[in-house]
Scaffold this motif. Structure first.
Motif: not given
Lengths: 165, 165
Positions: B42-45, B62-65, B5-6, B51-54
């Motif tokens: 912050l550095s994303s476009d 996912p739990a950590a997100v 996506a980036q 959540s999935a991207e992170l």
DNA sequence: CGCTTCTTTCAGAAATTTGTGAAGTTAAGG
DNA sequence: CCTTAACTTCACAAATTTCTGAAAGAAGCG
């Protein structure tokens, strides 16, 4: 009764304040022992305590005092002094200056600025992310100057309110 | 190539910034995962990631997100939004507002003030320690007003420098 | 309504942090 | 110099925190 160096003060009230104020400092990110030592100094009669006094009052080992004090001295929240002609060290909270140290996050801000600057460069100043970071960077640069001015106003305000006490 | 996506961005440069900026935030007291998630946003476009991207970009569960985002939302550093008609959540960094959250330590300051006020009362306003705490209290009260004014000046400064962005 | 997809909660394993006792170091004072 | 009183450093045990997988919980969509 009243055999301690803090004769005449309500030891329990002091302890209650120490623990509750320390808890707030911990929540804000300070190490626990450093917070407790600092709160103890802040609520002490003269703003000065020896290592042994801290160790006893807080029920912690000399090693813990040593570690806490090192941190507090590094961050300029307390200063260490030697009683002349003694191996005994004393730690002092500088009354009107410790909270200035709190606002002196200059080193922290500088590092943030460094990381942001690198980010702007490596992502490119013309990318959306780069612009976002550049704005953040500008914010910190702005803040840096403002804080200095603000502390100047505080000193004037303090003088008026408390005298040069 | 470039299937992410980036697309078009140097993934390694991004990662390097994310980790180094996150490290600074951690050092200043932020939880590690929260710091990494925030730096990634912050550095994303677009300043928005799902959540999935992170989860994928940072190699965390996912739990950590979920945990990180809860913290960031509570502290108003990011906001959560739902893509309309989807179970997918998106997390956004508000560009010009997140760093205002940083200076919004109002809740923290209020609690410090509370603890100090109690200290002044229980130790007595006329004791040396009581006076010391009263002065500290006055400092925080002063600061509280100053910060609001400072942010006002920043907004004006920002307008001039960046336009209404 | 039930299926499906995404998020949150929870218990536990792993890693980190914290505070201690003990040994080491420094310096005053005989 | 030697003794002794203090502070510091170090290794370790205990406590806490952190992150994960798995299961439970929502909410869109047919």
């Amino acid at each position: 009764m009243r055999e301690s160096a803090q004769a005449g003060r309500d030891a329990e009230a002091v302890s209650k304040f120490v623990e509750s104020f320390a808890a707030q400092l911990v929540e804000a990110g300070m190490q626990r022992m450093a917070a407790r030592v600092f709160a103890a100094l802040l609520s002490s009669d003269k703003g000065v305590l020896t290592s042994a006094e801290l160790s006893e009052q807080l029920q912690i080992s000399p090693a813990a005092v040593s570690g806490a004090v090192r941190y507090l001295a590094q961050t300029h929240m307390v200063s260490r002094e030697r009683e002349p002609g003694s191996r005994r060290e004393r730690y002092r909270v500088h009354g009107d200056q410790w909270y200035e140290a709190l606002t002196n996050r200059e080193a922290v801000i500088k590092r943030w600025e460094g990381a942001l600057r690198e980010g702007v460069n490596s992502l490119g100043p013309d990318t959306p992310a780069g612009r976002r970071m550049a704005e953040t960077l500008a914010f910190f640069e702005f803040i840096e100057g403002e804080i200095a001015a603000m502390m100047e106003r505080w000193r004037a305000h303090r003088e008026r309110t408390f005298g040069q006490g």
